[in-house]
Design a protein around this motif. Structure first.
Motif, PDB file in Angstrom:
ATOM      1  N   MET A 128       0.824  -0.900   0.002  1.00 22.54           N
ATOM      2  CA  MET A 128      -0.081  -0.037  -0.176  1.00 22.54           C
ATOM      3  C   MET A 128       0.762   1.301   0.087  1.00 22.54           C
ATOM      4  SD  MET A 128      -2.924  -1.199   2.963  1.00 22.54           S
ATOM      5  CE  MET A 128      -3.420   0.521   2.820  1.00 22.54           C
ATOM      6  N   LEU A 129       2.026   0.684   0.494  1.00 27.06           N
ATOM      7  CA  LEU A 129       2.619   1.990   1.065  1.00 27.06           C
ATOM      8  C   LEU A 129       3.586   2.567  -0.654  1.00 27.06           C
ATOM      9  CD1 LEU A 129       4.311   4.654   2.680  1.00 27.06           C
ATOM     10  CD2 LEU A 129       6.034   3.382   3.191  1.00 27.06           C
ATOM     11  N   ALA A 130       3.730   1.238  -0.277  1.00 24.03           N
ATOM     12  CA  ALA A 130       4.927   1.516  -2.000  1.00 24.03           C
ATOM     13  C   ALA A 130       4.264   2.105  -3.564  1.00 24.03           C
ATOM     14  CB  ALA A 130       5.963   0.372  -3.240  1.00 24.03           C
ATOM     15  N   TRP A 131       2.904   1.593  -3.586  1.00 25.59           N
ATOM     16  CA  TRP A 131       2.197   1.925  -4.446  1.00 25.59           C
ATOM     17  C   TRP A 131       1.126   3.264  -4.234  1.00 25.59           C
ATOM     18  CZ3 TRP A 131      -0.171  -3.788  -4.796  1.00 25.59           C
ATOM     19  CH2 TRP A 131       0.385  -4.941  -6.192  1.00 25.59           C
ATOM     20  N   GLY A 132       1.408   3.572  -3.447  1.00 22.14           N
ATOM     21  CA  GLY A 132       0.926   4.995  -2.747  1.00 22.14           C
ATOM     22  C   GLY A 132       1.673   6.234  -3.523  1.00 22.14           C
ATOM     23  N   MET A 133       2.486   5.593  -2.246  1.00 24.27           N
ATOM     24  CA  MET A 133       3.811   7.025  -2.867  1.00 24.27           C
ATOM     25  C   MET A 133       4.569   6.811  -4.975  1.00 24.27           C
ATOM     26  SD  MET A 133       6.179   6.384  -0.116  1.00 24.27           S
ATOM     27  CE  MET A 133       7.593   7.921  -0.017  1.00 24.27           C
ATOM     28  N   THR A 134       4.306   5.463  -5.504  1.00 17.90           N
ATOM     29  CA  THR A 134       4.379   5.684  -6.110  1.00 17.90           C
ATOM     30  C   THR A 134       2.786   6.988  -7.228  1.00 17.90           C
ATOM     31  OG1 THR A 134       5.336   4.201  -6.231  1.00 17.90           O
ATOM     32  CG2 THR A 134       4.450   4.285  -8.648  1.00 17.90           C
ATOM     33  N   GLY A 135       1.964   6.443  -6.888  1.00 17.15           N
ATOM     34  CA  GLY A 135       0.691   7.653  -7.472  1.00 17.15           C
ATOM     35  C   GLY A 135       1.246   8.690  -7.023  1.00 17.15           C
ATOM     36  N   MET A 136       1.170   9.520  -5.733  1.00 15.17           N
ATOM     37  CA  MET A 136       0.929  10.562  -5.087  1.00 15.17           C
ATOM     38  C   MET A 136       2.086  11.310  -6.014  1.00 15.17           C
ATOM     39  SD  MET A 136       2.513  11.073  -1.484  1.00 15.17           S
ATOM     40  CE  MET A 136       3.816  10.878  -2.346  1.00 15.17           C
ATOM     41  N   VAL A 137       3.490  10.860  -6.056  1.00 13.16           N
ATOM     42  CA  VAL A 137       4.691  11.410  -6.345  1.00 13.16           C
ATOM     43  C   VAL A 137       4.064  11.909  -7.659  1.00 13.16           C
ATOM     44  CG1 VAL A 137       7.050  10.998  -7.468  1.00 13.16           C
ATOM     45  CG2 VAL A 137       6.363  10.858  -4.774  1.00 13.16           C
ATOM     46  N   ALA A 138       3.687  10.936  -8.858  1.00  8.07           N
ATOM     47  CA  ALA A 138       3.451  11.126  -9.855  1.00  8.07           C
ATOM     48  C   ALA A 138       2.332  11.883 -10.624  1.00  8.07           C
ATOM     49  CB  ALA A 138       2.740   9.672 -10.718  1.00  8.07           C
ATOM     50  N   GLY A 139       1.246  12.716  -9.236  1.00  8.56           N
ATOM     51  CA  GLY A 139       0.855  13.556  -9.324  1.00  8.56           C
ATOM     52  C   GLY A 139       0.867  15.374  -9.199  1.00  8.56           C
ATOM     53  N   LEU A 140       2.634  15.171  -8.378  1.00  7.21           N
ATOM     54  CA  LEU A 140       1.985  16.744  -7.759  1.00  7.21           C
ATOM     55  C   LEU A 140       2.547  17.423  -9.309  1.00  7.21           C
ATOM     56  CD1 LEU A 140       5.283  15.234  -5.150  1.00  7.21           C
ATOM     57  CD2 LEU A 140       2.757  16.022  -4.900  1.00  7.21           C
ATOM     58  N   PRO A 141       2.433  18.013  -9.153  1.00 10.30           N
ATOM     59  CA  PRO A 141       2.110  19.468  -9.967  1.00 10.30           C
ATOM     60  C   PRO A 141       3.196  19.192 -11.017  1.00 10.30           C
ATOM     61  CG  PRO A 141       1.194  20.707  -8.497  1.00 10.30           C
ATOM     62  CD  PRO A 141       1.789  19.553  -8.073  1.00 10.30           C
ATOM     63  N   GLY A 142       4.469  19.558 -10.845  1.00 13.59           N
ATOM     64  CA  GLY A 142       5.711  20.064 -11.419  1.00 13.59           C
ATOM     65  C   GLY A 142       6.558  18.613 -12.354  1.00 13.59           C
ATOM     66  N   ILE A 143       5.764  17.399 -11.294  1.00 13.40           N
ATOM     67  CA  ILE A 143       5.940  15.701 -11.484  1.00 13.40           C
ATOM     68  C   ILE A 143       5.141  15.342 -13.029  1.00 13.40           C
ATOM     69  CG2 ILE A 143       6.995  13.766 -11.247  1.00 13.40           C
ATOM     70  CD1 ILE A 143       8.038  14.377  -8.430  1.00 13.40           C
ATOM     71  N   ARG A 144       4.361  16.041 -12.961  1.00 11.20           N
ATOM     72  CA  ARG A 144       3.091  15.109 -13.142  1.00 11.20           C
ATOM     73  C   ARG A 144       2.931  16.088 -14.972  1.00 11.20           C
ATOM     74  NH1 ARG A 144      -2.411  17.216 -10.737  1.00 11.20           N
ATOM     75  NH2 ARG A 144      -3.145  15.776 -12.502  1.00 11.20           N
TER      76      ARG A 144
END
Length: 230
Positions: A128-144
């Motif tokens: 949950m932590l691994a996949w959750g952080m993966t999706g969260m980081v991908a959603g950060l404005p600059g990164i997305r």
């Protein structure tokens, strides 16, 4: 990104890590179902808070449910290939177009729901932590924004493949005797190299295949209904 939103995301990561730590130390991995449920509840809070003042909550929930279902089904379809699955790629795409809160929640839900069939265990909170952080980081404005370039997206797929393996290897070490040892962790990382490479390749392949059809539809939904804005 607003300070309150960034603070909420950082607090979510800290809480998720803290919950897992309590599960490992206080409950000795024996209450992993309870830990998983608590993590899902914590993941829901920033998602609802980020969009509480906007219209279209039902639409957001439907889209999130659909993306979660696609990831779960994808894990089933490729069940014969343990390390070659589209789950991480779908979670990344969800984060890119739906935002960091939705990305974290999608990744967390995929782990809990799919493990109802694959088997729940002490490893579930770590997934949950691994996949959750993966999706969260991908959603950060600059990164997305950067991930819209396919070569950057491919690199992110490689990085997240390693990250997933590294986080799961923490559980591998802890599962031996309940303590963390850097030497054991290094050995776990080394012996997991073939599987880690498989994760990386799978992420890149499914990202390249899915970013077009899935990403295009999510972008249309986002623009048409005005949901999942930055």
């Amino acid at each position: 990104m607003k300070v309150k939103r960034l603070t909420g995301i950082l607090l979510l990561i800290a809480c998720a890590a803290g919950i897992i730590f309590c599960g490992v130390t206080a409950f000795q991995d024996r209450r992993y179902n309870l830990i998983s449920i608590i993590m899902v509840l914590f993941a829901c809070v920033p998602f609802y808070y980020a969009y509480e003042k906007k219209d279209g909550n039902i639409r957001r929930m439907v889209v999130l449910a659909v993306m979660t279902a696609i990831a779960v089904v994808g894990r089933f379809i490729f069940v014969v290939l343990p390390g070659f699955k589209p789950v991480t790629a779908i979670v990344i795409i969800a984060g890119m177009y739906m935002g960091p809160e939705a990305g974290f929640l999608t990744g967390s839900l995929v782990a809990v729901i799919s493990n109802m069939f694959f088997g729940q265990g002490p490893w579930t909170p770590f997934q949950m932590l691994a996949w959750g952080m993966t999706g969260m980081v991908a959603g950060l404005p600059g990164i997305r924004k950067a991930l819209k370039k396919k070569w950057v997206l491919a690199i992110y797929g490689v990085i997240t493949g390693f990250m997933y393996s590294a986080i799961m290897d923490i559980w591998t070490v802890l599962s031996m005797d309940g303590t963390f040892n850097w030497l054991r962790y290094g050995m776990a990382l080394f012996t997991a190299i073939p599987v880690t490479i498989e994760y990386m390749v799978a992420n890149v392949v499914f990202l390249m295949l899915g970013i077009g059809p899935i990403g295009t539809k999510l972008e249309r939904i986002r623009i048409k209904h005005g949901i999942f804005d930055d």
